[in-house]
Design a protein around this motif. Sequence first.
Motif, PDB file in Angstrom:
ATOM      1  N   SER A   1       2.347  -9.720  23.057  1.00 52.23           N
ATOM      2  CA  SER A   1       3.216  -9.305  21.786  1.00 52.23           C
ATOM      3  C   SER A   1       2.946 -10.596  20.836  1.00 52.23           C
ATOM      4  CB  SER A   1       4.390 -10.414  22.997  1.00 52.23           C
ATOM      5  OG  SER A   1       4.278 -11.249  23.624  1.00 52.23           O
TER       6      SER A   1
ATOM      7  N   LEU B   1       0.523  -8.952  18.670  1.00 52.52           N
ATOM      8  CA  LEU B   1       1.846  -7.941  17.566  1.00 52.52           C
ATOM      9  C   LEU B   1       2.354  -8.520  16.182  1.00 52.52           C
ATOM     10  CD1 LEU B   1       3.012  -4.959  20.670  1.00 52.52           C
ATOM     11  CD2 LEU B   1       1.537  -5.082  18.540  1.00 52.52           C
ATOM     12  N   LEU B   2       3.171  -9.572  16.913  1.00 53.49           N
ATOM     13  CA  LEU B   2       3.227 -10.619  16.477  1.00 53.49           C
ATOM     14  C   LEU B   2       2.635 -10.905  14.894  1.00 53.49           C
ATOM     15  CD1 LEU B   2       6.798 -12.109  16.070  1.00 53.49           C
ATOM     16  CD2 LEU B   2       5.392 -13.384  17.035  1.00 53.49           C
TER      17      LEU B   2
ATOM     18  N   ALA C   1       2.004  -8.030  12.751  1.00 55.76           N
ATOM     19  CA  ALA C   1       2.699  -7.459  12.208  1.00 55.76           C
ATOM     20  C   ALA C   1       3.592  -8.356  10.570  1.00 55.76           C
ATOM     21  CB  ALA C   1       4.338  -7.940  12.984  1.00 55.76           C
ATOM     22  N   VAL C   2       3.354 -10.198  11.161  1.00 54.38           N
ATOM     23  CA  VAL C   2       3.246 -10.911   9.965  1.00 54.38           C
ATOM     24  C   VAL C   2       2.161 -10.562   8.920  1.00 54.38           C
ATOM     25  CG1 VAL C   2       3.253 -13.723   8.897  1.00 54.38           C
ATOM     26  CG2 VAL C   2       4.510 -12.525  11.342  1.00 54.38           C
TER      27      VAL C   2
ATOM     28  N   GLU D   1       0.712  -8.267   8.280  1.00 58.66           N
ATOM     29  CA  GLU D   1       0.894  -6.792   7.058  1.00 58.66           C
ATOM     30  C   GLU D   1       1.515  -6.828   6.160  1.00 58.66           C
ATOM     31  OE1 GLU D   1       1.402  -2.581   9.695  1.00 58.66           O
ATOM     32  OE2 GLU D   1       2.837  -4.183   9.608  1.00 58.66           O
ATOM     33  N   THR D   2       2.233  -8.010   5.917  1.00 61.64           N
ATOM     34  CA  THR D   2       2.933  -8.555   4.670  1.00 61.64           C
ATOM     35  C   THR D   2       2.149  -8.004   3.445  1.00 61.64           C
ATOM     36  OG1 THR D   2       3.892 -10.264   6.481  1.00 61.64           O
ATOM     37  CG2 THR D   2       4.862 -10.267   4.134  1.00 61.64           C
TER      38      THR D   2
ATOM     39  N   LEU E   1       1.423  -4.618   2.875  1.00 62.41           N
ATOM     40  CA  LEU E   1       2.582  -3.882   2.695  1.00 62.41           C
ATOM     41  C   LEU E   1       3.271  -4.456   0.497  1.00 62.41           C
ATOM     42  CD1 LEU E   1       5.034  -4.544   5.610  1.00 62.41           C
ATOM     43  CD2 LEU E   1       4.161  -2.061   4.705  1.00 62.41           C
ATOM     44  N   TYR E   2       3.172  -4.963   0.003  1.00 60.12           N
ATOM     45  CA  TYR E   2       3.441  -5.743  -1.060  1.00 60.12           C
ATOM     46  C   TYR E   2       2.604  -4.978  -2.384  1.00 60.12           C
ATOM     47  CZ  TYR E   2       5.978 -10.187   0.545  1.00 60.12           C
ATOM     48  OH  TYR E   2       6.567 -11.212   1.262  1.00 60.12           O
TER      49      TYR E   2
ATOM     50  N   LEU F   1       1.713  -2.092  -1.211  1.00 58.04           N
ATOM     51  CA  LEU F   1       2.010  -1.065  -1.239  1.00 58.04           C
ATOM     52  C   LEU F   1       3.417  -0.804  -1.670  1.00 58.04           C
ATOM     53  CD1 LEU F   1       2.305   2.143   1.237  1.00 58.04           C
ATOM     54  CD2 LEU F   1       3.967   0.717   1.878  1.00 58.04           C
ATOM     55  N   LEU F   2       4.224  -0.967  -1.492  1.00 62.29           N
ATOM     56  CA  LEU F   2       5.125  -1.056  -2.861  1.00 62.29           C
ATOM     57  C   LEU F   2       5.246  -1.119  -3.798  1.00 62.29           C
ATOM     58  CD1 LEU F   2       8.307  -1.947  -1.068  1.00 62.29           C
ATOM     59  CD2 LEU F   2       8.245  -4.091  -1.857  1.00 62.29           C
TER      60      LEU F   2
ATOM     61  N   MET G   1       4.108   2.513  -5.039  1.00 60.32           N
ATOM     62  CA  MET G   1       5.054   3.418  -4.905  1.00 60.32           C
ATOM     63  C   MET G   1       6.312   3.107  -5.851  1.00 60.32           C
ATOM     64  SD  MET G   1       6.120   3.679  -0.907  1.00 60.32           S
ATOM     65  CE  MET G   1       5.488   4.077   0.242  1.00 60.32           C
TER      66      MET G   1
ATOM     67  N   LEU H   1       4.346   5.052  -8.187  1.00 58.32           N
ATOM     68  CA  LEU H   1       4.285   6.497  -8.675  1.00 58.32           C
ATOM     69  C   LEU H   1       5.949   6.678  -9.063  1.00 58.32           C
ATOM     70  CD1 LEU H   1       1.707   6.865  -5.658  1.00 58.32           C
ATOM     71  CD2 LEU H   1       1.640   7.769  -8.084  1.00 58.32           C
ATOM     72  N   PHE H   2       6.726   6.140  -8.120  1.00 58.17           N
ATOM     73  CA  PHE H   2       7.908   6.692  -8.075  1.00 58.17           C
ATOM     74  C   PHE H   2       9.150   6.458  -9.194  1.00 58.17           C
ATOM     75  CE2 PHE H   2       6.039   7.893  -3.776  1.00 58.17           C
ATOM     76  CZ  PHE H   2       5.183   8.746  -3.795  1.00 58.17           C
ATOM     77  N   VAL H   3       9.297   5.139  -8.638  1.00 59.79           N
ATOM     78  CA  VAL H   3      10.210   4.839  -9.605  1.00 59.79           C
ATOM     79  C   VAL H   3       9.501   4.851 -11.720  1.00 59.79           C
ATOM     80  CG1 VAL H   3      11.844   2.783 -10.518  1.00 59.79           C
ATOM     81  CG2 VAL H   3      11.256   3.158  -7.922  1.00 59.79           C
TER      82      VAL H   3
ATOM     83  N   LEU I   1       2.199  14.409 -10.097  1.00 59.98           N
ATOM     84  CA  LEU I   1       1.593  13.105  -9.241  1.00 59.98           C
ATOM     85  C   LEU I   1       2.010  14.040  -7.917  1.00 59.98           C
ATOM     86  CD1 LEU I   1       3.723   9.892 -11.607  1.00 59.98           C
ATOM     87  CD2 LEU I   1       0.541  10.712 -11.005  1.00 59.98           C
TER      88      LEU I   1
ATOM     89  N   MET J   1      14.472   9.822  -1.250  1.00 60.55           N
ATOM     90  CA  MET J   1      15.470   8.240  -2.190  1.00 60.55           C
ATOM     91  C   MET J   1      16.880   8.843  -1.346  1.00 60.55           C
ATOM     92  SD  MET J   1      13.181   7.266  -4.786  1.00 60.55           S
ATOM     93  CE  MET J   1      11.480   6.845  -5.609  1.00 60.55           C
TER      94      MET J   1
ATOM     95  N   ARG K   1       9.658  -7.048   4.099  1.00 63.25           N
ATOM     96  CA  ARG K   1       8.588  -6.977   5.463  1.00 63.25           C
ATOM     97  C   ARG K   1       9.336  -5.872   6.160  1.00 63.25           C
ATOM     98  NH1 ARG K   1       7.464 -11.371   7.961  1.00 63.25           N
ATOM     99  NH2 ARG K   1       6.191 -11.844   6.345  1.00 63.25           N
TER     100      ARG K   1
ATOM    101  N   ALA L   1       9.617  -2.419   3.508  1.00 62.05           N
ATOM    102  CA  ALA L   1       8.659  -1.974   3.093  1.00 62.05           C
ATOM    103  C   ALA L   1       7.977  -0.564   4.399  1.00 62.05           C
ATOM    104  CB  ALA L   1       7.135  -3.018   2.799  1.00 62.05           C
TER     105      ALA L   1
ATOM    106  N   GLN M   1       9.148  -4.404  14.084  1.00 62.69           N
ATOM    107  CA  GLN M   1       9.740  -5.262  12.701  1.00 62.69           C
ATOM    108  C   GLN M   1      11.142  -5.748  13.261  1.00 62.69           C
ATOM    109  OE1 GLN M   1       8.065  -6.457   9.982  1.00 62.69           O
ATOM    110  NE2 GLN M   1       5.765  -4.478  11.344  1.00 62.69           N
TER     111      GLN M   1
ATOM    112  N   VAL N   1       9.522  -9.123  14.986  1.00 64.90           N
ATOM    113  CA  VAL N   1       9.393  -9.689  14.078  1.00 64.90           C
ATOM    114  C   VAL N   1      10.352 -10.636  13.600  1.00 64.90           C
ATOM    115  CG1 VAL N   1       7.910 -10.299  11.909  1.00 64.90           C
ATOM    116  CG2 VAL N   1       7.468  -8.553  14.659  1.00 64.90           C
TER     117      VAL N   1
END
Lengths: 84, 239
Positions: free
Chosen positions: A53, A56-57, A60-61, A63-64, A67-68, A70-71, A74, A77-79, B6, B16, B178, B181, B220, B223
């Motif tokens: 545990s 995993l904690l 997951a932290v 990973e942040t 993820l930024y 990735l954001l 995205m 690409l999409f907005v 794309l 969306m 976090r 995403a 998540q 967390v």
Amino acid sequence: MEFNENFILGCSAIGAGLALIAGIGPGIGQGIAAGHAAAAVGRNPGAKSDITSTMLLGQAVAETTGLYGLLIGMILLFVKPLLP
Amino acid sequence: MGQGILLSAAADVDFMVHGLFSYKFFGHTVWITTTHVCLLIVILFLIGFSIVAGRVMKHATEIPSGFQNVVELIVEMLDKMVGSTMGKHAGPFLNYIGTIFIFILISNFSGLFGLRPPTADYGVTLPLGLATFTLIHYNKFKYQKVKGVIEGLCSPWPFWAPINMIGDIAVPISLSLRLFANVLSGTVMMALVYGLLSKIAVIWPAVLHVYFDLFSGAIQTYVFCMLTMTYITDARTTE
């Protein structure tokens, strides 16, 4: 200088690809965490659930930052914020 | 052509938030979106569950059976989690942490039932982060008093204060981003699988659902609650 829409979209795609390089960091970090957790279980098998545990904690932290990236990818690409 | 480059089957891929209908609110156009609908479904489910659980616990028996078992299991699990993390500060936060835990968990799991998870909308996770932020600073001022807060801000040196302040402000943003995403990436992956591979997407996407909706969602949730509890315990600890 005039840029057409396709040029901007192509550059956005390249930017999204570059942003996802951020995935390297969490990959290495999570791997290190998992490796140490495996070593810890080897030393002390009784504490397996606690170790899992905690690992995993921490993962997951960690990973942040990935993820930024990735954001950003995205959003590019999409907005499509760069289109006029 | 243009946008078609794309995402070659862009018409089939859909993750969306969609506006369902709009209305005027003090001169602004406000949209009711799919997020609202999914949130409403989740909340109705939770309300129904609570009503049934409350009714069962009213006629609780000494030896639990059936549904009473489930309810007691959930409550005991949450109590144990909060108690082991917050120690002597656990008392007032059992309800709050339990509530957000169940809410986020069911929100993340709702992707299994074909809803768009409400937590894949930044408008849902940011308020959760801001609630944590408010609790942290309320408790900080209550327990460490103004003097302690200023001392904490000026450590190790007074000119460090702006950087500490940025660190404080980053807490709710990183907490909410976090969660957002993670759930969004799961939603996008599932939408891509169902949209682009629709011909061969039979049965095997279940494995992806288990990872993206169940595993990732549960981790998540854990967390988010864990970090909230740690920050609040930190704020309430006085040396």
